[in-house]
Design a protein around this motif. Structure first.
Motif, PDB file in Angstrom:
ATOM      1  N   VAL A   1      28.882  19.517  24.878  1.00 44.27           N
ATOM      2  CA  VAL A   1      29.294  18.586  25.940  1.00 44.27           C
ATOM      3  C   VAL A   1      29.587  19.346  27.242  1.00 44.27           C
ATOM      4  N   PHE A   2      29.505  18.631  28.353  1.00 43.11           N
ATOM      5  CA  PHE A   2      29.792  19.257  29.651  1.00 43.11           C
ATOM      6  C   PHE A   2      31.287  19.263  29.958  1.00 43.11           C
ATOM      7  N   ARG A   3      31.734  20.364  30.567  1.00 43.53           N
ATOM      8  CA  ARG A   3      33.123  20.485  31.005  1.00 43.53           C
ATOM      9  C   ARG A   3      33.151  21.115  32.389  1.00 43.53           C
ATOM     10  N   ARG A   4      34.325  21.022  32.990  1.00 40.07           N
ATOM     11  CA  ARG A   4      34.545  21.618  34.308  1.00 40.07           C
ATOM     12  C   ARG A   4      35.459  22.810  34.121  1.00 40.07           C
ATOM     13  N   ALA A   5      35.185  23.906  34.818  1.00 41.65           N
ATOM     14  CA  ALA A   5      36.059  25.085  34.715  1.00 41.65           C
ATOM     15  C   ALA A   5      36.459  25.513  36.114  1.00 41.65           C
ATOM     16  N   GLU A   6      37.712  25.919  36.251  1.00 39.49           N
ATOM     17  CA  GLU A   6      38.089  26.491  37.539  1.00 39.49           C
ATOM     18  C   GLU A   6      38.793  27.827  37.383  1.00 39.49           C
ATOM     19  N   ASN A   7      38.740  28.389  36.190  1.00 37.47           N
ATOM     20  CA  ASN A   7      39.271  29.743  36.007  1.00 37.47           C
ATOM     21  C   ASN A   7      38.585  30.408  34.824  1.00 37.47           C
ATOM     22  N   GLU A   8      38.863  31.684  34.685  1.00 38.59           N
ATOM     23  CA  GLU A   8      38.216  32.529  33.679  1.00 38.59           C
ATOM     24  C   GLU A   8      38.426  31.976  32.255  1.00 38.59           C
ATOM     25  N   GLU A   9      39.617  31.468  31.986  1.00 43.44           N
ATOM     26  CA  GLU A   9      39.931  30.960  30.661  1.00 43.44           C
ATOM     27  C   GLU A   9      39.017  29.769  30.320  1.00 43.44           C
ATOM     28  N   GLU A  10      38.866  28.859  31.298  1.00 46.48           N
ATOM     29  CA  GLU A  10      38.050  27.659  31.047  1.00 46.48           C
ATOM     30  C   GLU A  10      36.552  27.988  30.996  1.00 46.48           C
ATOM     31  N   LEU A  11      36.198  29.132  31.558  1.00 42.02           N
ATOM     32  CA  LEU A  11      34.789  29.539  31.573  1.00 42.02           C
ATOM     33  C   LEU A  11      34.308  30.032  30.203  1.00 42.02           C
TER      34      LEU A  11
ATOM     35  N   LEU B   1      24.698  36.030  33.189  1.00 44.70           N
ATOM     36  CA  LEU B   1      24.686  35.731  34.625  1.00 44.70           C
ATOM     37  C   LEU B   1      25.643  34.620  35.025  1.00 44.70           C
ATOM     38  N   LEU B   2      25.884  33.689  34.126  1.00 43.90           N
ATOM     39  CA  LEU B   2      26.841  32.622  34.443  1.00 43.90           C
ATOM     40  C   LEU B   2      28.155  33.243  34.911  1.00 43.90           C
ATOM     41  N   THR B   3      28.631  34.243  34.188  1.00 40.17           N
ATOM     42  CA  THR B   3      29.931  34.846  34.496  1.00 40.17           C
ATOM     43  C   THR B   3      29.942  35.432  35.910  1.00 40.17           C
ATOM     44  N   ALA B   4      28.876  36.142  36.254  1.00 39.91           N
ATOM     45  CA  ALA B   4      28.827  36.771  37.586  1.00 39.91           C
ATOM     46  C   ALA B   4      28.930  35.712  38.685  1.00 39.91           C
TER      47      ALA B   4
ATOM     48  N   LYS C   1      36.393  31.519  45.497  1.00 36.84           N
ATOM     49  CA  LYS C   1      36.436  30.621  46.670  1.00 36.84           C
ATOM     50  C   LYS C   1      37.236  29.354  46.381  1.00 36.84           C
ATOM     51  N   GLY C   2      37.847  29.268  45.194  1.00 35.85           N
ATOM     52  CA  GLY C   2      38.616  28.066  44.838  1.00 35.85           C
ATOM     53  C   GLY C   2      37.741  26.920  44.365  1.00 35.85           C
ATOM     54  N   GLY C   3      36.520  27.232  43.924  1.00 47.09           N
ATOM     55  CA  GLY C   3      35.577  26.185  43.515  1.00 47.09           C
ATOM     56  C   GLY C   3      35.598  25.888  42.014  1.00 47.09           C
ATOM     57  N   ALA C   4      34.667  25.028  41.596  1.00 48.41           N
ATOM     58  CA  ALA C   4      34.605  24.610  40.193  1.00 48.41           C
ATOM     59  C   ALA C   4      33.209  24.851  39.624  1.00 48.41           C
ATOM     60  N   VAL C   5      33.166  25.124  38.311  1.00 49.07           N
ATOM     61  CA  VAL C   5      31.890  25.360  37.617  1.00 49.07           C
ATOM     62  C   VAL C   5      31.720  24.286  36.548  1.00 49.07           C
TER      63      VAL C   5
END
Ligand SMILES: Cc1cc2nc3c(=O)[nH]c(=O)nc-3n(C[C@H](O)[C@H](O)[C@H](O)COP(=O)(O)OP(=O)(O)OC[C@H]3O[C@@H](n4cnc5c(N)ncnc54)[C@H](O)[C@@H]3O)c2cc1C
Length: 390
Positions: free
Chosen positions: A113-123, A86-89, A97-101
């Motif tokens: 550890v926690f990271r920030r992703a703003e595209n599919e690769e970083e996800l 579900l995370l991916t969906a 929307k140009g947001g961050a996960v």
């Protein structure tokens, strides 16, 4: 300054991130869990740490609006996810929307550890459960900066971490969506490191490719895999000693035994979890590929689900069906976990003699033998053995 009782602290990191004087550092306690330490020379007694501590000020909760069995349609991403992906969906809609996960990944030393992703690769690295207590670092403040800049933010994590974020943010941002999982508890990073040492002796950590819930060989379930010295090892939740110690709640953080976030009133917009027993309630779903339990708890959660519906196989269900086989999570009553009698001895032996000694002394126990026999022995043989033992 005392922030909260030691056994109430979840290690969410809110106090350190919110402290205006950077007076709080986190150190590992004797069981390997991060705990806050106030540096008295920097502390100005402003009380911010207590204000944002979820153990002192629990966030507001909501009743569950709807419950579903859910599965991502994208088979590749689903294969990399723990249950229904579900995370991916949700993340894809946020990226659109140009947001961050914000979510949890392994670093190069297998620290969660926690990271920030703003595209599919970083996800990619965020997919999959890391069954160990994770470190939020500066994620709450980074998320706050994104929200202040008007971005949409999806913050995912343990319920106590979502609570930490909510307390650090001073207001309810319309762009913020929170997603927590049904959490059976956070195991000790010290125990995980000690266990990893026993399997990574001949294989460098970066080649280990350790996976807690690998679906590739046997489909969804609990298969732990890693690269051994000569071949790829695949173990079940019983044969893998680390997972077994997590499953039987021997190595959880003390706050997890009376965690306030396991019940039906939820503080996050969306809750995800494993839908154990889904085949009984929704046999039409492809259980082998992995199915998540999904709870929608707020209007924001419902709106986000509305936007990603087409990416999911979705069937409405009842919270009690999800709770059925989900060991003490999502219960109605405030049930607490019993702290296993062997927990203290296990940690003492782990500290003084290492993982193997603790495993041999405490994890070859009757519970494990019973589970092992149930899994490995044909039914007839099990009945005969029971008769013989009587
Ligand atoms: C320590 C732990 C205990 C859990 N206990 C239960 C349980 O008792 N019952 C149950 O139903 N489900 C439990 N889960 C959740 C379950 O393992 C799956 O994460 C959930 O079913 C979602 O699967 P998915 O395929 O939808 O998620 P995926 O798409 O695989 O995404 C995984 C998500 O979990 C987050 N995550 C992974 N590891 C961590 C971590 N260590 N700390 C913070 N965030 C993390 C990632 O950021 C990501 O958002 C637990 C997860 C963890 C990490």
């Amino acid at each position: 300054m005392k922030i909260t009782e030691r056994d109430a602290c979840t290690g969410c990191g809110a106090c350190a991130q919110a402290c205006p004087f950077r007076a709080i550092v986190f150190r590992e306690d004797e069981e390997g869990f991060p705990v806050p330490e106030v540096q008295e020379d920097k502390c100005k007694n402003c009380g911010m740490c207590r204000k944002v501590c979820p153990a002192v000020n629990p966030p507001q909760t909501h009743a569950i609006q709807k419950a579903y069995a859910a599965q991502l349609r994208d088979r590749d991403a689903l294969g990399e996810s723990t249950s229904g992906g579900l995370l991916t969906a949700f993340a894809r809609e946020v990226f659109r929307k140009g947001g961050a996960v914000y979510g949890c990944v392994w670093d190069e030393k297998y620290t969660a550890v926690f990271r920030r992703a703003e595209n599919e690769e970083e996800l990619k690295g965020m997919r999959g459960s890391k069954y160990v207590s994770s470190w939020t670092g500066n994620a709450y403040k980074d998320a706050e900066a994104d929200l202040e800049a008007g971005k949409t933010v999806l913050f995912t994590g343990m319920p106590c971490q979502v609570a930490g974020l909510k307390n650090v943010l001073k207001k309810d941002y319309p762009g913020l969506i929170t997603m927590a999982f049904l959490c059976g508890g956070a195991p000790s990073p010290l125990a995980f490191r000690a266990y990893l040492k026993t399997i990574s002796g001949k294989v460098p950590l970066k080649e280990l490719d350790f996976r807690f819930r690998d679906k590739r060989e046997h489909g969804a379930g609990v298969h732990i895999t890693y690269q051994g010295a000569h071949k790829r090892v695949c173990e079940t939740y019983i044969s893998n000693p680390y997972y077994f110690s997590f499953y039987t709640k021997v190595i959880l953080r003390l706050s997890c035994y009376h965690c306030p976030y396991r019940y039906r009133d939820r503080q996050e917009d969306i809750t995800v979890g494993d839908f154990w027993g889904v085949e009984k309630h929704h046999p039409e779903m492809d259980v082998r590929a992995g199915v998540s339990a999904l709870l929608v708890n707020t209007q924001k959660g419902a709106d986000l689900l509305g936007k990603v519906r087409d990416a999911l196989e979705l069937t409405e269900t009842r919270p009690e069906d999800i709770a059925g086989e989900n060991n003490l999570t999502l219960t109605d009553e405030k049930k607490i976990y019993r702290i296993p009698a062997i927990r203290k001895g296990f940690f003492e032996t782990l500290k003084s003699q290492g993982w193997k000694a603790a495993e041999h002394r405490y994890l070859y126990n009757p519970t494990r033998f019973k589970l092992w026999a149930k899994e490995k022995m044909p039914r007839k043989m099990l009945v005969l053995l029971k008769k013989y033992l009587r």
